[in-house]
Design a protein around this motif. Structure first.
Motif, PDB file in Angstrom:
ATOM      1  N   PHE A 105       0.870  -1.195   0.000  1.00 37.86           N
ATOM      2  CA  PHE A 105       0.000   0.000   0.000  1.00 37.86           C
ATOM      3  C   PHE A 105       0.898   1.234   0.000  1.00 37.86           C
ATOM      4  O   PHE A 105       0.779   2.121   0.845  1.00 37.86           O
ATOM      5  N   SER A 106       1.817   1.292  -0.953  1.00 40.18           N
ATOM      6  CA  SER A 106       2.925   2.246  -0.904  1.00 40.18           C
ATOM      7  C   SER A 106       2.516   3.692  -1.096  1.00 40.18           C
ATOM      8  O   SER A 106       3.287   4.603  -0.775  1.00 40.18           O
ATOM      9  N   TYR A 107       1.298   3.947  -1.661  1.00 42.79           N
ATOM     10  CA  TYR A 107       0.813   5.319  -1.872  1.00 42.79           C
ATOM     11  C   TYR A 107       1.858   6.077  -2.680  1.00 42.79           C
ATOM     12  O   TYR A 107       2.196   5.662  -3.796  1.00 42.79           O
ATOM     13  N   VAL A 140      14.274  -2.147  -3.301  1.00 44.44           N
ATOM     14  CA  VAL A 140      13.056  -1.516  -2.787  1.00 44.44           C
ATOM     15  C   VAL A 140      11.918  -1.801  -3.762  1.00 44.44           C
ATOM     16  O   VAL A 140      11.973  -1.383  -4.926  1.00 44.44           O
ATOM     17  N   VAL A 141      10.896  -2.498  -3.276  1.00 46.27           N
ATOM     18  CA  VAL A 141       9.728  -2.823  -4.093  1.00 46.27           C
ATOM     19  C   VAL A 141       8.511  -2.130  -3.503  1.00 46.27           C
ATOM     20  O   VAL A 141       8.189  -2.313  -2.320  1.00 46.27           O
ATOM     21  N   SER A 142       7.811  -1.331  -4.299  1.00 46.89           N
ATOM     22  CA  SER A 142       6.633  -0.579  -3.862  1.00 46.89           C
ATOM     23  C   SER A 142       5.404  -1.132  -4.563  1.00 46.89           C
ATOM     24  O   SER A 142       5.393  -1.227  -5.792  1.00 46.89           O
ATOM     25  N   VAL A 143       4.373  -1.480  -3.785  1.00 48.31           N
ATOM     26  CA  VAL A 143       3.176  -2.118  -4.345  1.00 48.31           C
ATOM     27  C   VAL A 143       1.949  -1.272  -4.048  1.00 48.31           C
ATOM     28  O   VAL A 143       1.650  -0.972  -2.883  1.00 48.31           O
ATOM     29  N   ASP A 144       1.237  -0.892  -5.108  1.00 53.83           N
ATOM     30  CA  ASP A 144       0.004  -0.125  -4.966  1.00 53.83           C
ATOM     31  C   ASP A 144      -0.811  -0.333  -6.242  1.00 53.83           C
ATOM     32  O   ASP A 144      -0.250  -0.619  -7.305  1.00 53.83           O
ATOM     33  N   THR A 145      -2.119  -0.163  -6.141  1.00 57.34           N
ATOM     34  CA  THR A 145      -2.969  -0.344  -7.321  1.00 57.34           C
ATOM     35  C   THR A 145      -3.065   0.907  -8.176  1.00 57.34           C
ATOM     36  O   THR A 145      -3.609   0.861  -9.279  1.00 57.34           O
ATOM     37  N   SER A 146      -2.546   2.040  -7.688  1.00 57.43           N
ATOM     38  CA  SER A 146      -2.738   3.317  -8.373  1.00 57.43           C
ATOM     39  C   SER A 146      -1.544   3.698  -9.246  1.00 57.43           C
ATOM     40  O   SER A 146      -0.449   3.973  -8.725  1.00 57.43           O
ATOM     41  N   GLU A 152      -1.228   6.506 -10.728  1.00 62.71           N
ATOM     42  CA  GLU A 152      -0.931   7.900 -10.388  1.00 62.71           C
ATOM     43  C   GLU A 152       0.029   7.981  -9.206  1.00 62.71           C
ATOM     44  O   GLU A 152       0.969   8.781  -9.203  1.00 62.71           O
ATOM     45  N   CYS A 153      -0.204   7.138  -8.187  1.00 62.76           N
ATOM     46  CA  CYS A 153       0.680   7.141  -7.026  1.00 62.76           C
ATOM     47  C   CYS A 153       2.086   6.689  -7.396  1.00 62.76           C
ATOM     48  O   CYS A 153       3.081   7.233  -6.896  1.00 62.76           O
ATOM     49  N   HIS A 154       2.204   5.701  -8.273  1.00 62.13           N
ATOM     50  CA  HIS A 154       3.529   5.249  -8.697  1.00 62.13           C
ATOM     51  C   HIS A 154       4.257   6.344  -9.481  1.00 62.13           C
ATOM     52  O   HIS A 154       5.473   6.530  -9.314  1.00 62.13           O
ATOM     53  N   ASN A 155       3.515   7.069 -10.315  1.00 60.91           N
ATOM     54  CA  ASN A 155       4.139   8.175 -11.041  1.00 60.91           C
ATOM     55  C   ASN A 155       4.605   9.265 -10.077  1.00 60.91           C
ATOM     56  O   ASN A 155       5.678   9.853 -10.252  1.00 60.91           O
ATOM     57  N   TRP A 156       3.775   9.522  -9.068  1.00 60.28           N
ATOM     58  CA  TRP A 156       4.117  10.508  -8.030  1.00 60.28           C
ATOM     59  C   TRP A 156       5.381  10.050  -7.297  1.00 60.28           C
ATOM     60  O   TRP A 156       6.289  10.852  -7.021  1.00 60.28           O
ATOM     61  N   ALA A 157       5.450   8.757  -6.984  1.00 63.99           N
ATOM     62  CA  ALA A 157       6.615   8.200  -6.296  1.00 63.99           C
ATOM     63  C   ALA A 157       7.882   8.388  -7.131  1.00 63.99           C
ATOM     64  O   ALA A 157       8.944   8.759  -6.612  1.00 63.99           O
ATOM     65  N   ARG A 158       7.775   8.129  -8.417  1.00 65.96           N
ATOM     66  CA  ARG A 158       8.943   8.310  -9.292  1.00 65.96           C
ATOM     67  C   ARG A 158       9.405   9.767  -9.285  1.00 65.96           C
ATOM     68  O   ARG A 158      10.610  10.054  -9.316  1.00 65.96           O
ATOM     69  N   GLU A 159       8.444  10.699  -9.249  1.00 68.63           N
ATOM     70  CA  GLU A 159       8.810  12.115  -9.150  1.00 68.63           C
ATOM     71  C   GLU A 159       9.571  12.390  -7.865  1.00 68.63           C
ATOM     72  O   GLU A 159      10.544  13.163  -7.852  1.00 68.63           O
ATOM     73  N   ASN A 160       9.121  11.781  -6.749  1.00 73.66           N
ATOM     74  CA  ASN A 160       9.809  11.968  -5.468  1.00 73.66           C
ATOM     75  C   ASN A 160      11.241  11.436  -5.536  1.00 73.66           C
ATOM     76  O   ASN A 160      12.172  12.051  -4.993  1.00 73.66           O
ATOM     77  N   PHE A 161      11.430  10.289  -6.178  1.00 70.65           N
ATOM     78  CA  PHE A 161      12.776   9.734  -6.313  1.00 70.65           C
ATOM     79  C   PHE A 161      13.662  10.702  -7.097  1.00 70.65           C
ATOM     80  O   PHE A 161      14.798  10.990  -6.698  1.00 70.65           O
ATOM     81  N   LYS A 162      13.166  11.189  -8.226  1.00 71.40           N
ATOM     82  CA  LYS A 162      13.952  12.109  -9.047  1.00 71.40           C
ATOM     83  C   LYS A 162      14.279  13.390  -8.295  1.00 71.40           C
ATOM     84  O   LYS A 162      15.383  13.947  -8.449  1.00 71.40           O
ATOM     85  N   LEU A 163      13.335  13.857  -7.476  1.00 73.74           N
ATOM     86  CA  LEU A 163      13.541  15.073  -6.699  1.00 73.74           C
ATOM     87  C   LEU A 163      14.722  14.927  -5.746  1.00 73.74           C
ATOM     88  O   LEU A 163      15.352  15.918  -5.365  1.00 73.74           O
TER      89      LEU A 163
END
Length: 400
Positions: free
Chosen positions: A230-232, A248-254, A256-267
């Motif tokens: 439920f990585s959000y 690091v493995v992140s699991v979520d059904t969304s 949009e949340c995964h795209n948001w997460a990728r943005e956080n990593f790049k940041l």
């Protein structure tokens, strides 16, 4: 409607002797359907509470949508003055947190600060004031604005988290100061950069009541394999990656949340496409089944589930199903591996969460021990007479 103490039909409530004493001791709210004659409290408005001798106890705001009477002032003459004073006191308590200047911080925490129904969060130069109901919105007057203005924000956003009135994820909101904040802004937590969205949805993208748990989890992630369920927006994943996790493995059904997460990593100057990072769009239960079949284990697992999740025909309810997830996680946790598990139902306690962990352990037939129970963050105080106000309960479990 305007909450007016001179309004005809103002309600007066005379609680039981025991409840009167609890109100005198500082009880922050009452549950309407537990009160005698509760059928009369069906409309928003002021309520004056008196004891059996007629002595004043408190002003309350009737909030039928939340089955609550918010006890917001112990000053009979002018409740608004007392309310603003409570607001100022809450901000003054945060003076000890000046070291967090520039980082996300909660400035007002509802009942924990004797301000039932109110929360105020600081996202850098943006303040987010959240109310539990429109019943409280008329109390946000010039004096409230004046207190918040002392923090010199560029934006003040008001959100009303009213129950059962709006589609999931959408709530009434408006800018009280500055222009509406469109899109995401960058903030810091424990020195890590995160993108949050102050407006446009129910949640902003970062739950910082788990700040301490996230920081400690990251400290223990070096060279470990981490699974975030439920990585959000993957705050735990990012902290673990920066802490030196080898996978690091992140699991979520969304998506949009995964795209948001990728943005956080790049940041934070991490390449989300690195082989050691995976963002999996899947149902958590289904994904765990796949891991079991592959005999794949993890050294660290984050289990921070929502209160409920409905995906296709799948149904998950935190109160009834958490132990099942704990059991599933234990089956894919390495020996001496650690599971971080949370309960954010707003009614959770350490004992209840421990019971869920033990029940999950029995179901899986795998022994484990609770090695850490996280205390609430200092900016998330819990009222001693209202322990339900603790937003999240979290603990770390080690597999034997």
């Amino acid at each position: 409607m305007k909450l007016n103490s001179t309004k005809p039909g103002l309600k007066t409530l005379c609680p039981s002797r025991l409840l009167c004493q609890r109100i005198k001791d500082g009880l922050p709210r009452l549950i309407i359907d537990r009160l005698p004659g509760s059928e009369g409290f069906t409309e928003t408005g002021w309520c004056k509470l008196r004891d059996s001798q007629g002595a004043f106890l408190s002003w309350g705001v009737v909030d039928p949508a939340n089955n609550t009477i918010h006890l917001i002032s112990s000053s009979e003459n002018d409740p608004s003055v007392d309310l603003v004073s409570r607001f100022e006191n809450a901000l003054n308590k945060r003076s000890a947190m000046e070291a967090l200047n520039g980082e996300v911080v909660r400035l007002v925490n509802g009942p924990g600060d004797n301000l039932s129904g109110f929360t105020l969060d600081s996202y850098g130069d943006t303040l987010l004031l959240s109310l539990e109901s429109w019943a409280l919105s008329d109390l946000v007057d010039y004096h409230f604005h004046k207190v918040m203005a002392t923090l010199k924000p560029e934006h003040i956003i008001l959100k009303v988290r009213e129950k059962g009135r709006k589609p999931k994820g959408r709530i009434p909101e408006r800018a009280l100061l500055g222009l509406p904040v469109k899109g995401k802004i960058s903030v810091k937590e424990s020195g890590i950069n995160y993108l949050v969205r102050p407006m446009g949805s129910l949640d902003t993208g970062l739950f910082f009541d788990l700040r301490g748990a996230r920081r400690e989890f990251a400290l223990n992630a070096k060279d470990k394999s981490v699974l975030n369920l439920f990585s959000y927006t993957s705050a735990f994943s990012l902290a673990s990656a920066l802490g030196g996790a080898r996978q690091v493995v992140s699991v979520d059904t969304s998506p949009e949340c995964h795209n948001w997460a990728r943005e956080n990593f790049k940041l934070n100057n991490l390449d989300p496409e690195e082989e050691r990072f995976r963002f999996i769009k899947d149902n958590v239960f289904h994904y765990i089944e796949k891991l079991v079949k592959r005999s794949e284990f993890f050294d660290r697992i984050v289990l921070d589930p929502p209160v409920r999740s409905i995906v296709g025909t799948g149904r998950f309810f935190l109160k009834s199903d958490l132990y099942k997830l704990v059991a599933s996680c234990l089956t894919i946790l390495s020996p001496k591996g650690r599971l971080l598990v949370t309960d954010n139902t707003m009614q959770g306690t350490e004992n209840r969460l421990a019971q869920q962990v033990n029940k999950g352990s029995e179901r899986a037939g795998i022994s484990c021990s609770i090695i850490k129970i996280f205390e609430p963050e200092p900016d998330f105080p819990v009222h001693p007479l209202w322990p339900k106000g603790q937003g999240v309960v979290s603990m770390e479990v080690e597999r034997s």
